[in-house]
Design a protein around this motif. Structure first.
Motif, PDB file in Angstrom:
ATOM      1  N   GLY A  90     134.167  -0.905   2.879  1.00 43.47           N
ATOM      2  CA  GLY A  90     133.031  -1.039   3.792  1.00 43.47           C
ATOM      3  C   GLY A  90     131.784  -1.527   3.071  1.00 43.47           C
ATOM      4  N   LYS A  91     130.725  -0.675   3.087  1.00 49.24           N
ATOM      5  CA  LYS A  91     129.472  -1.048   2.413  1.00 49.24           C
ATOM      6  C   LYS A  91     129.443  -0.587   0.959  1.00 49.24           C
ATOM      7  CE  LYS A  91     126.513  -1.313   6.422  1.00 49.24           C
ATOM      8  NZ  LYS A  91     125.969  -0.457   7.457  1.00 49.24           N
ATOM      9  N   GLY A  92     130.533  -0.011   0.486  1.00 50.55           N
ATOM     10  CA  GLY A  92     130.597   0.423  -0.919  1.00 50.55           C
ATOM     11  C   GLY A  92     130.339  -0.752  -1.852  1.00 50.55           C
ATOM     12  N   LEU A  93     129.685  -0.479  -2.963  1.00 51.82           N
ATOM     13  CA  LEU A  93     129.336  -1.535  -3.925  1.00 51.82           C
ATOM     14  C   LEU A  93     130.374  -1.561  -5.045  1.00 51.82           C
ATOM     15  CD1 LEU A  93     127.206  -3.652  -4.907  1.00 51.82           C
ATOM     16  CD2 LEU A  93     126.218  -1.798  -6.272  1.00 51.82           C
ATOM     17  N   ILE A  94     131.120  -2.668  -5.112  1.00 49.91           N
ATOM     18  CA  ILE A  94     132.153  -2.813  -6.145  1.00 49.91           C
ATOM     19  C   ILE A  94     131.528  -3.540  -7.340  1.00 49.91           C
ATOM     20  CG2 ILE A  94     134.453  -3.690  -6.668  1.00 49.91           C
ATOM     21  CD1 ILE A  94     134.894  -3.971  -3.603  1.00 49.91           C
ATOM     22  N   MET A  95     131.623  -2.913  -8.500  1.00 53.13           N
ATOM     23  CA  MET A  95     131.076  -3.548  -9.719  1.00 53.13           C
ATOM     24  C   MET A  95     131.921  -3.104 -10.914  1.00 53.13           C
ATOM     25  SD  MET A  95     127.609  -1.307 -10.393  1.00 53.13           S
ATOM     26  CE  MET A  95     127.539  -1.818 -12.112  1.00 53.13           C
ATOM     27  N   ALA A  96     131.570  -3.628 -12.087  1.00 51.69           N
ATOM     28  CA  ALA A  96     132.308  -3.236 -13.294  1.00 51.69           C
ATOM     29  C   ALA A  96     132.136  -1.744 -13.549  1.00 51.69           C
ATOM     30  CB  ALA A  96     131.791  -4.031 -14.492  1.00 51.69           C
ATOM     31  N   VAL A 108     133.401   1.833  -7.630  1.00 48.01           N
ATOM     32  CA  VAL A 108     132.898   1.552  -6.283  1.00 48.01           C
ATOM     33  C   VAL A 108     131.869   2.637  -5.962  1.00 48.01           C
ATOM     34  CG1 VAL A 108     133.474   1.171  -3.871  1.00 48.01           C
ATOM     35  CG2 VAL A 108     135.173   0.653  -5.651  1.00 48.01           C
ATOM     36  N   LEU A 109     130.613   2.196  -5.759  1.00 46.94           N
ATOM     37  CA  LEU A 109     129.525   3.151  -5.518  1.00 46.94           C
ATOM     38  C   LEU A 109     129.234   3.281  -4.026  1.00 46.94           C
ATOM     39  CD1 LEU A 109     126.968   2.116  -8.302  1.00 46.94           C
ATOM     40  CD2 LEU A 109     128.584   4.046  -8.328  1.00 46.94           C
ATOM     41  N   ASP A 110     129.066   4.524  -3.589  1.00 44.75           N
ATOM     42  CA  ASP A 110     128.575   4.823  -2.246  1.00 44.75           C
ATOM     43  C   ASP A 110     127.048   4.903  -2.355  1.00 44.75           C
ATOM     44  OD1 ASP A 110     127.731   5.976   0.089  1.00 44.75           O
ATOM     45  OD2 ASP A 110     129.103   7.694   0.004  1.00 44.75           O
ATOM     46  N   LEU A 111     126.355   3.983  -1.700  1.00 47.26           N
ATOM     47  CA  LEU A 111     124.891   3.924  -1.838  1.00 47.26           C
ATOM     48  C   LEU A 111     124.170   4.871  -0.878  1.00 47.26           C
ATOM     49  CD1 LEU A 111     124.425   0.069  -2.419  1.00 47.26           C
ATOM     50  CD2 LEU A 111     124.802   1.894  -4.103  1.00 47.26           C
TER      51      LEU A 111
END
Ligand code: GUN
Ligand code: ZN
Length: 437
Positions: free
Chosen positions: A72-78, A392-395
């Protein structure tokens, strides 16, 4: 490996969400040039690597059969890269009331004595890797204790989890309890043995690890410098100029040295693959030598406030072209979280009249640390061809964060509350080597 397991390893997985990738260094160029952000992006993983990063619709159309996980709106990063920790200090994190030397004597050395017991080392290695994974950290460079068993335990645990890690036996031959003391020859022999056993096995790398000048004789530093010369592809990790009392003690112990850095430099322990933790109270000569050789400086902000060490000069050192990584320094640092560590780096920047941008903080916690470990061609970014270690961060992970990020007008306003107030609740998922951890 059987045919079917090879096939399953190569089956692609498609992760959908917001994606954040660095295309440059946000300390050296405008933020918008250094970052690629997709509000509806995708990351294709295959064979433990990042195979593609693009818009979600594009990747879906190209890979309709891929197993898909939609965040969804989760932020995928290293995944986060922690460039300086002491995993063996997990059990004594947040110990009250002492500055560096007393803190080592009262809390740290007694705990480190326990790591001659392999079962205890195994237990703490597993606990440490569980905790850091829950906080989104996928790679770290750790000090062991002076026991071979401590390094074996850590590498075995990381290998079983498929993690890329750096570790080394902490060498000390003076100014520490009997049970932690080795000799120049033992430090050389045991470090060499560990290099032969673990270095470049799977995703594991060895670092020469003299603890710091006060706990090594010149003979031991010389022996480790010689060993590094024989294994120049290894990293070397130590501490440098953390507290003023420590620096005065180093001057007494090494009266012939020009400064603290010289106690390493004169024994072959200054180099491009050297990692110098803290590096707070540096003299001009030290700064210029560190920059000339391209050494890594590791900023440990929660530790520097917790033990009362001082303010790292991020703005000055970055402007001068130093290579800087970010680290928790568990357990002198007071957190396992690289989010909390970024927040502390921001706070220390503010005390020095320099506000670090959210993009710079995220860069330090991924690319910056990976670069200091000479691993930025392998990890630390969302780039095709790199190893698939992701967070994956939940903002909007808590009510407090959600009510603030709800007002965000761009990515940075959305992510900054999580940097400042987030913890393991903000970590929605972690992928290590292409697998859900
Ligand atoms: N200097 C020497 N050893 C240590 C350690 O374990 N932690 C910190 N923060 N500084 C050190
Ligand atoms: Zn340290």
């Amino acid at each position: 490996m059987t045919d079917s397991s090879t096939a399953s390893l190569l089956e692609p997985t498609l992760l959908l969400g917001q994606t954040l990738r660095f295309t440059g260094n946000p300390f050296e160029m405008p933020i918008e040039d250094a970052v690629q952000h997709e509000t509806r992006g995708g990351v294709l993983l295959r064979g433990g690597q990042i195979a593609a990063v693009d818009q979600a619709d594009t990747l879906r159309a190209l890979h309709p059969m891929a197993k898909t996980v939609d965040y969804g709106k989760g932020l995928i990063m290293a995944g986060f890269v922690d460039a300086h920790v002491h995993y063996a200090q997990t059990g004594i994190i947040a110990s009250w009331g002492k500055r560096l030397i007393d803190w080592l004597d009262l809390y740290t050395f007694p705990e480190e004595m326990r790591f001659g017991d392999k079962a205890y080392a195994d237990e703490i290695a597993a606990r440490y890797l569980d905790l850091t994974c829950a906080h989104g950290t996928t790679t770290m460079a750790t000090f062991g204790t002076s026991h071979i068993t401590s390094v074996d335990a850590f590498f075995e645990a990381a290998q079983a989890r498929g993690q890329r890690v750096v570790a080394g036996k902490t060498c000390m031959d003076r100014n520490a309890p009997e049970g932690l003391i080795d000799t120049p020859q033992r430090a050389y022999d045991e470090s060499k043995h560990l290099i032969g056993t673990w270095h470049n096995v799977d995703r594991l790398s060895y670092a020469m690890t003299p603890r710091f000048s006060p706990t090594s004789t010149p003979e031991q530093l010389e022996a480790l410098g010689a060993l590094w010369g024989e294994h120049p592809d290894c990293l070397m990790q130590t501490h440098l100029s953390e507290q003023t009392d420590e620096i005065a003690w180093v001057a007494e112990l090494f009266p012939e040295a020009r400064d603290y850095l010289d106690t390493y430099e004169r024994f072959g322990l200054l180099g491009e693959r050297g990692l110098y933790g803290h590096a707070i109270h540096l003299k001009e000569r030290e700064k210029s030598r560190l920059r000339e050789v391209g050494a890594g400086l590791v900023h440990c902000p929660t530790s520097n406030t917790f033990i009362g060490s001082g303010l790292f000069d991020m703005a000055g050192l970055m402007a001068a072209g130093h290579k800087v990584g970010l680290a928790t320094d568990t357990g002198g640092g007071s957190s396992f979280s690289m989010l909390r560590t970024m927040a502390a780096a921001y706070e220390i920047g503010q005390l020095s009249h320099s506000a670090l941008h959210a993009a710079q903080l995220l860069w330090l916690a991924t690319q910056g640390s990976a670069r200091s470990l000479h691993m930025d061609h392998l990890i630390g970014n969302l780039t095709p061809g790199l190893e698939a270690d992701l967070v994956v961060l939940d903002l909007a992970s808590t009510d407090a964060i959600a009510q603030r990020s709800a007002r965000a007008e761009d990515l940075w306003q959305a992510v900054f509350p999580t940097i400042m107030m987030g913890d393991d609740r903000a970590v929605r998922a972690v992928w290590v080597n292409g697998k859900a951890a």
